[in-house]
Write a protein that holds these residues in place. Structure first.
Motif, PDB file in Angstrom:
ATOM      1  N   ASP A 163      -7.917   7.030   2.053  1.00  0.00           N
ATOM      2  CA  ASP A 163      -7.942   5.585   1.583  1.00  0.00           C
ATOM      3  C   ASP A 163      -7.932   4.814   2.855  1.00  0.00           C
ATOM      4  OD1 ASP A 163      -7.477   3.270   0.293  1.00  0.00           O
ATOM      5  OD2 ASP A 163      -5.927   4.006  -0.994  1.00  0.00           O
ATOM      6  N   GLY A 164      -8.938   3.649   3.129  1.00  0.00           N
ATOM      7  CA  GLY A 164      -8.964   2.842   4.098  1.00  0.00           C
ATOM      8  C   GLY A 164      -7.819   1.892   4.307  1.00  0.00           C
ATOM      9  N   ARG A 165      -6.837   1.865   3.293  1.00  0.00           N
ATOM     10  CA  ARG A 165      -5.768   1.078   3.443  1.00  0.00           C
ATOM     11  C   ARG A 165      -4.779   1.528   4.272  1.00  0.00           C
ATOM     12  NH1 ARG A 165      -5.134  -0.068  -3.144  1.00  0.00           N
ATOM     13  NH2 ARG A 165      -5.683   2.102  -3.071  1.00  0.00           N
ATOM     14  N   LEU A 166      -4.837   2.903   4.377  1.00  0.00           N
ATOM     15  CA  LEU A 166      -3.823   3.499   5.425  1.00  0.00           C
ATOM     16  C   LEU A 166      -4.226   3.100   6.752  1.00  0.00           C
ATOM     17  CD1 LEU A 166      -3.432   7.014   3.663  1.00  0.00           C
ATOM     18  CD2 LEU A 166      -1.946   5.102   3.699  1.00  0.00           C
ATOM     19  N   ARG A 167      -5.441   2.368   7.153  1.00  0.00           N
ATOM     20  CA  ARG A 167      -5.701   2.250   8.421  1.00  0.00           C
ATOM     21  C   ARG A 167      -5.376   3.334   9.536  1.00  0.00           C
ATOM     22  NH1 ARG A 167      -3.069  -1.749   6.054  1.00  0.00           N
ATOM     23  NH2 ARG A 167      -1.065  -1.255   7.545  1.00  0.00           N
ATOM     24  N   GLY A 168      -5.859   4.407   9.075  1.00  0.00           N
ATOM     25  CA  GLY A 168      -5.733   5.593  10.246  1.00  0.00           C
ATOM     26  C   GLY A 168      -4.305   6.121  10.296  1.00  0.00           C
ATOM     27  N   ASN A 169      -3.389   5.455   9.530  1.00  0.00           N
ATOM     28  CA  ASN A 169      -1.924   5.876   9.724  1.00  0.00           C
ATOM     29  C   ASN A 169      -1.827   7.225   8.685  1.00  0.00           C
ATOM     30  OD1 ASN A 169      -1.404   4.036  11.572  1.00  0.00           O
ATOM     31  ND2 ASN A 169      -0.833   2.310   9.794  1.00  0.00           N
ATOM     32  N   CYS A 203       0.760  -1.139   0.071  1.00  0.00           N
ATOM     33  CA  CYS A 203       0.108  -0.058  -0.011  1.00  0.00           C
ATOM     34  C   CYS A 203       0.851   1.267   0.084  1.00  0.00           C
ATOM     35  CB  CYS A 203      -0.987  -0.002   1.193  1.00  0.00           C
ATOM     36  SG  CYS A 203      -1.742   1.395   1.495  1.00  0.00           S
ATOM     37  N   SER A 244       2.001   4.396   1.116  1.00  0.00           N
ATOM     38  CA  SER A 244       1.985   5.340   2.403  1.00  0.00           C
ATOM     39  C   SER A 244       1.434   6.505   2.197  1.00  0.00           C
ATOM     40  CB  SER A 244       3.336   5.091   3.344  1.00  0.00           C
ATOM     41  OG  SER A 244       4.423   6.214   2.587  1.00  0.00           O
ATOM     42  N   TRP A 245       1.126   7.086   3.436  1.00  0.00           N
ATOM     43  CA  TRP A 245       0.669   8.692   3.255  1.00  0.00           C
ATOM     44  C   TRP A 245       2.099   9.377   2.991  1.00  0.00           C
ATOM     45  CZ3 TRP A 245      -2.913  12.072   2.459  1.00  0.00           C
ATOM     46  CH2 TRP A 245      -2.681  13.027   2.731  1.00  0.00           C
ATOM     47  N   GLU A 289     -13.113  10.338   6.607  1.00  0.00           N
ATOM     48  CA  GLU A 289     -13.295   9.172   6.205  1.00  0.00           C
ATOM     49  C   GLU A 289     -13.135   9.009   4.718  1.00  0.00           C
ATOM     50  OE1 GLU A 289     -17.606   8.703   7.083  1.00  0.00           O
ATOM     51  OE2 GLU A 289     -17.467   9.406   9.255  1.00  0.00           O
TER      52      GLU A 289
END
Length: 962
Positions: free
Chosen positions: A908-914, A773, A775-776, A905
Motif C-alpha cells: 500500500d502506497g499510503r505506508l510511504r515505505g514505512n 492510515c 500502519s504496517w 511495489e
C-alpha cells in the motif's frame, strides 16, 4: 667428562688456519657439543660420532667438497628439543642453518651474528622465546632468508634488520611481536617476500613500499595495523600476493592497486574499508583469489568482476553490497568457490549458481527471492558441487526433486527460507553429504524413508517446519549422525528404537512434536549424548534409567504429562496383573445365581455411571429453573419483534406464531429500549447477503448486534437450526465474534452476537472518510489475528464459507474479529447456486472449486479467501478493481509483480515505505500460496499461523512503523 671437555675446548681461542687438516675436527667438536645439549627421542642423530674425523657423512650435514667444511645443517622435523647452544659457533663456513619443525626452546643466540657466510636461518615452528636480538643483524651482509615463524618471540622487530641489504625473504609470522613496522624495512630493495602475519604489530603502514621493486608477496594478516593502504603500493609491479586481512585498516581502495597486473591473490578481509568497490578491479586480470569479506563495502558488486577470467575464489561476504549478483560472473569460467553471504543482495537466484565446475556456493543471509532452478538445470552441475548454502534468504518454491544428482555435496543448507512442499526422496542419494539443514521453512509431508541412504550424514536439521508422520526407521542407517534436530514439527508415532544404534549421537532435539508411546530403554547406550530434548510431546511411561538419562534436565522432558520417573518427580505406577472380568452371559459353574454375577459386574462401573447421570440431571433441573423466568419474558419480547417495524418476508411459508423461542447463551436477556425499538431503521448498522444487522443494548449494559436473517424460506427445520446455533454458541476465541443467542419462529430468525465498536476491516482499508492510515504493524496483527481465528474455527470442524473484509470487524484495541461464520450451514444443503447468490459481495474471495460441483467444499475454501484477504490488507486494494477500460484482479496483479521482481511495489502506497520488507514480502508470498488454484497446494490455517509467527520480525531495536 667428555662433554665437559668439549665445552672447555670451545672456550680455547681459535688460531689455526682453515687450510690446516686439524681444523676438520672443529666442525665435529661443534656439532657434538650441540648434540650433547639436545634430546633426540627418535635417535635421528645416531650417526653423529665424536670419533669421526669429518661430519660430512652425518645425517643432516652437508659439506663443501673443496674445503670439507660444514656449509649446511638441515635438521627439519627431527623432533629434537633443548637449547640451541654455542656449539654451532664453531661452524665458521656454514651457509644454511635450518632447525625448523622441532621443539627447541630458549632464546635466539646473538652469536649467530658471527657467521659472515650465513645465507639462510630457519628456526620456524619451534618454541623459542624472548626477543629477536638487535645485534643479530649488525653483520648480515650475506643473509638472504630468515624465518622465525611459529615461535613465541616477543618484543619489537629490530631496526637493524634494514642493514641486511641482501635479504630476499623475511618471515616472522605467528609470534607475539609488538610495536610499529620498522621504517627501514622499505629500504630492503631486494626483498621479495615479507610475512609478518599473526602478530600484534600496530601503527600505520607507511608509504615507501614502492621501493621494493622485486616484492612478490606481502603478508601482514592478523595484526592491529591502522590507517590506509599505502597509496604507492601500485609501484610494486611484481606483487603476486597481497594479504592485509584482519587488521584495522580503513578508507577506500587506493587507485594504484589497479596497476598490480601480476597479482594473483588479493585479501583485504576483516578490516573497515568503505565505499564502493571500483570497476577498475576488473583490470587485475591475473587474479585467482579475491577476498573483500568482512568490511563495510557498499553499492553493487562490480560488473567488471566478470573480466577476471582466471578467478577461482570470490569472497565478498559480510559487507553491505546491494542489488543483484552480476550476470557477468558467468564469464569466470575457472571459478570454483563463491561466497556472497551476509549482504543485502536482492533479486532472483541466478541460474549460473549451478554452472559446471563450481565446488562451493554460499549465498546465505541476503534477500534473494525466486525459486530454485528447475531440476533439469541441475544436471549440468554433475558431481562437482561440494558445498551449497542458500540459507537465510526469501527463496520460494519446492526443493528440486532430483537434488540427488549433486553426488559430491558435503554441505547442503537451505534453512530459513520460504520453501514448501515435501522433502524429495532423492536426498537419500547424497551419499557424501555430511550436513543437511532444511530448518525454518514451510516444508510439509513426511521425512522420506530414503534418508537412510545418506550414509555419511553427521548433522540433520529439519526443525521449525510442518513435517508430519513418523521418523523413518531407516534413520538408523546414518551411523555417523552426531546431531538430529527435528523440533517444532507435527511428527507423530513413537521414537524409533533404531536411534539407539546411532552410537555417535551427541545432540537430539525432538521437542514440540506429537510423539507418543514410551522411550526405548536402549537409548541409555548412547554414550556420547550431550543433549536429548523430548519436551512438549505426548510421551508416556518411565524414562530410561542409566547413562545420560540419570542427569537429564527437567526442561528436556517437560510437557509430557504421562512420563514418570525421578526427573519429572512423578512415581511410575506399579505393574499389576490384569483384573479378572466376569462375563454376565457365561454359565455359572460355581453354583452361584446369575444375579450374583451381575452384582459383581455392576458394583463399580455401574455405580459411577449412575452417580454421574444423577449429578448431571440435578444440574440440568437447576439451570432450567433459573432460566424459566428469562425464557418466558424474552419469548414474548421476541414475538413482538416480528410484528414491529421490520421488513416483510414474501417467502415466509406460514404465519408467525404468537410466541417464538429465544435462547441466550450467557448474560441478561432484557433489552433496555424495549423490544419494539430493536429493529428500527435508526438502529441499523449494516447489511449483507444473509440479512440486516441492528444494534441494541441489553439490560446489563452490553451492546449486542442482532442479525435479522433474510433467508427464512430456505432455513432448515427448527431442530437443525437450533443444533447449529448451539454448536456455534460454544465457539469462543479472541479473534472470533461471539454468538450470544438466537431467536426462532418459522418465519423469523434472529442471531444475537457481541457488538464490535470500530467497524469492519473494509471500512478501515477502503473508506475514504477514514482519518488515518493503518500502519504496517497494525496490518500484520490483523492478518495474524484473522489466521488464529480461522484456525480455531477449523479445529472446531467449522467452515466459514463467506470470508471477506466486511465480515472482519475491528475492536477498539485494533484486534480483528471474524464474524458471520458458518451461516451457509443454515441452508438446507450447500447448493452452490443458492450460496453464491447470497454472497455475491464476496466476488474475488470465492475459491475456484465453488464453480465445480465435483470438488468437495472444505476448509481449504476458507484458506483461499484468507489468502485474498492477506493481499487486500497488504496492498490496500480490493480483490477486484473496476477501472474505466479494464478489470484488475488483485491476485493476478500481485503474482505478476512477484514474477517481475517488483513485489515491494505492491505494498500500500499510503505506508510511504514505512514497512519492513523482510516481513511484507514473505506475507505477500504466503497470501499467494493460500490463494492457489489447487486446494491441495494451500496450507492449513494452523500452518499459516506458524508461518506468520516465523515471519514476524522482533520489535526490539526497531522504531514503530506508522
Amino acid at each position: 667428562m667428555l662433554v665437559n671437555l668439549l665445552f672447555l675446548l670451545l672456550l680455547v681461542p681459535f688460531h689455526v688456519k682453515s687450510s690446516d687438516p686439524t681444523t676438520f675436527n672443529d666442525d665435529v667438536l661443534g656439532l657434538i657439543v650441540f648434540k650433547a645439549g639436545l634430546l633426540d627421542p627418535k635417535d635421528k642423530l645416531t650417526s653423529w660420532n665424536e670419533e669421526d674425523d669429518s661430519p660430512c657423512n652425518w645425517v643432516g650435514v652437508q659439506c663443501d667438497p673443496k674445503t670439507n667444511r660444514v656449509i649446511q645443517l638441515t635438521l627439519e622435523g627431527f623432533s629434537l628439543s633443548g637449547h640451541i647452544n654455542r656449539g654451532l659457533s664453531r661452524l665458521q663456513s656454514i651457509q644454511v642453518l635450518s632447525l625448523s619443525n622441532n621443539n627447541f626452546t630458549g632464546n635466539i643466540n646473538s652469536d649467530l651474528a658471527r657467521f659472515w657466510s650465513l645465507q639462510v636461518i630457519d628456526f620456524s615452528e619451534n618454541n623459542l622465546s624472548g626477543s629477536i636480538p638487535d645485534d643479530l643483524f649488525r653483520q648480515c651482509g650475506s643473509l638472504r632468508v630468515i624465518s622465525f615463524a611459529n615461535n613465541n618471540l616477543t618484543g619489537q622487530i629490530p631496526d637493524s634488520l634494514s642493514y641486511c641489504s641482501s635479504l630476499v625473504s623475511v618471515n616472522f609470522s605467528s609470534n607475539q611481536l609488538t610495536g610499529n613496522l620498522p621504517s627501514g624495512i622499505w629500504f630492503l630493495r631486494g626483498l621479495q617476500s615479507l610475512d609478518l602475519s599473526n602478530n600484534s604489530l600496530d601503527g600505520e603502514i607507511l608509504e615507501g613500499i614502492a621501493n621494493l621493486y622485486d616484492l612478490r608477496a606481502v603478508k601482514l594478516r592478523k595484526n592491529s595495523f591502522s590507517g590506509h593502504i599505502p597509496e604507492d603500493i601500485g609501484g610494486c609491479s611484481l606483487l603476486k600476493m597481497v594479504d592485509f586481512s584482519e587488521n584495522s585498516l580503513s578508507g577506500s581502495l587506493p587507485v594504484s592497486l589497479q596497476r598490480l597486473n601480476s597479482c594473483t591473490s588479493l585479501s583485504l578481509q576483516g578490516n573497515s574499508f568503505t565505499g564502493e568497490v571500483p570497476e577498475w578491479i576488473g583490470k587485475l586480470g591475473n587474479l585467482e583469489s579475491l577476498d573483500l569479506s568482512s568490511n563495510i563495502f557498499s553499492g553493487r558488486i562490480p560488473f567488471s568482476v566478470g573480466n577476471l577470467l582466471s578467478l577461482k575464489e570470490l569472497n565478498v561476504s559480510m559487507n553491505q553490497f546491494s542489488g543483484g549478483l552480476p550476470d557477468s560472473i558467468t564469464n569466470c569460467v575457472n571459478l570454483l568457490a563463491i561466497d556472497v553471504s551476509k549482504n543485502r543482495l536482492t533479486g532472483n537466484l541466478p541460474p549460473w549458481i549451478f554452472k559446471r565446475g563450481l565446488q562451493s556456493v554460499s549465498l546465505s543471509g541476503n534477500r534473494l527471492s525466486g525459486s530454485i532452478p528447475h531440476p533439469s538445470s541441475l544436471k549440468q552441475v554433475g558431481g562437482g558441487l561440494e558445498a551449497l548454502d542458500l540459507s537465510s534468504n526469501a527463496l520460494f518454491g519446492e526443493i528440486p526433486s532430483n537434488i540427488g544428482v549433486l553426488s559430491s555435496l558435503v554441505v547442503f543448507n537451505m534453512s530459513r527460507n520460504h520453501l514448501f512442499g515435501s522433502i524429495p526422496a532423492s536426498v537419500g542419494e547424497l551419499k557424501s553429504t555430511q550436513v543437511v539443514d532444511l530448518s525454518e521453512n514451510w516444508l510439509n509431508g513426511s521425512i522420506p524413508s530414503a534418508i537412510g541412504g545418506a550414509v555419511s550424514l553427521n548433522e540433520l536439521r529439519l526443525e521449525s517446519n510442518f513435517l508430519s508422520g513418523k521418523i523413518p526407521t531407516s534413520i538408523q542407517n546414518c551411523s555417523s549422525l552426531t546431531s538430529l534436530i527435528l523440533s517444532h514439527n507435527n511428527l507423530t508415532g513413537s521414537v524409533p528404537t533404531g536411534i539407539a544404534n546411532l552410537s555417535k549421537l551427541q545432540y537430539v532435539d525432538l521437542s514440540l512434536n506429537h510423539f507418543s508411546g514410551s522411550l526405548p530403554k536402549e537409548l541409555t547406550n548412547l554414550s556420547h549424548l550431550v543433549s536429548f530434548n523430548i519436551s512438549h510431546n505426548h510421551l508416556q511411561g518411565e524414562l530410561p534409567v542409566g547413562g545420560f538419562f540419570n542427569a537429564i534436565s527437567f526442561s528436556s522432558v517437560s510437557g509430557n504429562p504421562s512420563l514418570c520417573g525421578s526427573v519429572v518427580n512423578r512415581t511410575c505406577p506399579a505393574v499389576h496383573p490384569k483384573p479378572i472380568v466376569l462375563n454376565p452371559n457365561s454359565s455359572d459353574t460355581s453354583g452361584g445365581s446369575p444375579n450374583h454375577h451381575r452384582k459383581k459386574v455392576l458394583s463399580i462401573s455401574a455405580l459411577i455411571a449412575i452417580g454421574a447421570a444423577a449429578f448431571i440431571a440435578i444440574g440440568v433441573i437447576a439451570i432450567s429453573v433459573l432460566n424459566i423466568h428469562a425464557r418466558s419474558s424474552m419469548s414474548r419480547a421476541a414475538a413482538a419483534l416480528a410484528l414491529s417495524g421490520g421488513e416483510d418476508y414474501s417467502c415466509s411459508p406460514a404465519k408467525d406464531p404468537n410466541y417464538g423461542k429465544l435462547v441466550m447463551f450467557s448474560g441478561d436477556a432484557e433489552f433496555v429500549a424495549g423490544s419494539e425499538a430493536l429493529l428500527n431503521k435508526d438502529c441499523e448498522i449494516g447489511r449483507g447477503g444473509f440479512g440486516v444487522v441492528y444494534r441494541t443494548v441489553l439490560q446489563d449494559g452490553r451492546s449486542v448486534a442482532i442479525k435479522k436473517l433474510s433467508v427464512s424460506g430456505l432455513i432448515k427445520s427448527q431442530e437443525e437450526f437450533e443444533r447449529e446455533m448451539k454448536k456455534l454458541g460454544k465457539i469462543r476465541h479472541h479473534n472470533l465474534v461471539i454468538l450470544e443467542g438466537y431467536y426462532w419462529t418459522p418465519s423469523l430468525q434472529l442471531l444475537i452476537s457481541e457488538y464490535i465498536s470500530d467497524g469492519s476491516l473494509y471500512k478501515h482499508l477502503h473508506d475514504g472518510t477514514s482519518k488515518y492510515c493503518v500502519s504496517w504493524r497494525q496490518r500484520f496483527n490483523i492478518i495474524l489475528g484473522m489466521a488464529k481465528g480461522l484456525a480455531h474455527l477449523h479445529r472446531m470442524n467449522v467452515i466459514h464459507y463467506n470470508l471477506k473484509s466486511t465480515n472482519v470487524l475491528i475492536d477498539s484495541s485494533g484486534e480483528p474479529k471474524v464474524g458471520d461464520f458458518s451461516l451457509a450451514r443454515l441452508l438446507p444443503m450447500l447448493d452452490r447456486c443458492i450460496l453464491s447468490s447470497k454472497i455475491q459481495s464476496a466476488l474475488g474471495y470465492m475459491a475456484p472449486e465453488f464453480a465445480c460441483r465435483t470438488v468437495k467444499i472444505t476448509e481449504k475454501c476458507d484458506v483461499y479467501g484468507f489468502g485474498i484477504l492477506v493481499l487486500e490488507v497488504v496492498t490496500g486494494k480490493r480483490p477486484v478493481e473496476y477501472m474505466e477500460d479494464d478489470v484488475v484482479v488483485l491476485c493476478d496483479m500481485v503474482r505478476g509483480a512477484l514474477e517481475d521482481g517488483r513485489v515491494e511495489e505492491c505494498v500500500d502506497g499510503r505506508l510511504r515505505g514505512n514497512f519492513p520488507a523482510d516481513e511484507a514480502i514473505p506475507v505477500i508470498k504466503l497470501g499467494l500460496i493460500c490463494a492457489s488454484q489447487v486446494p491441495s497446494n494451500r496450507p492449513d490455517m494452523e500452518e499459516v499461523v506458524n508461518i506468520l509467527e516465523l515471519i514476524q520480525c522482533p520489535l526490539e531495536g526497531r522504531e514503530e512503523l506508522v
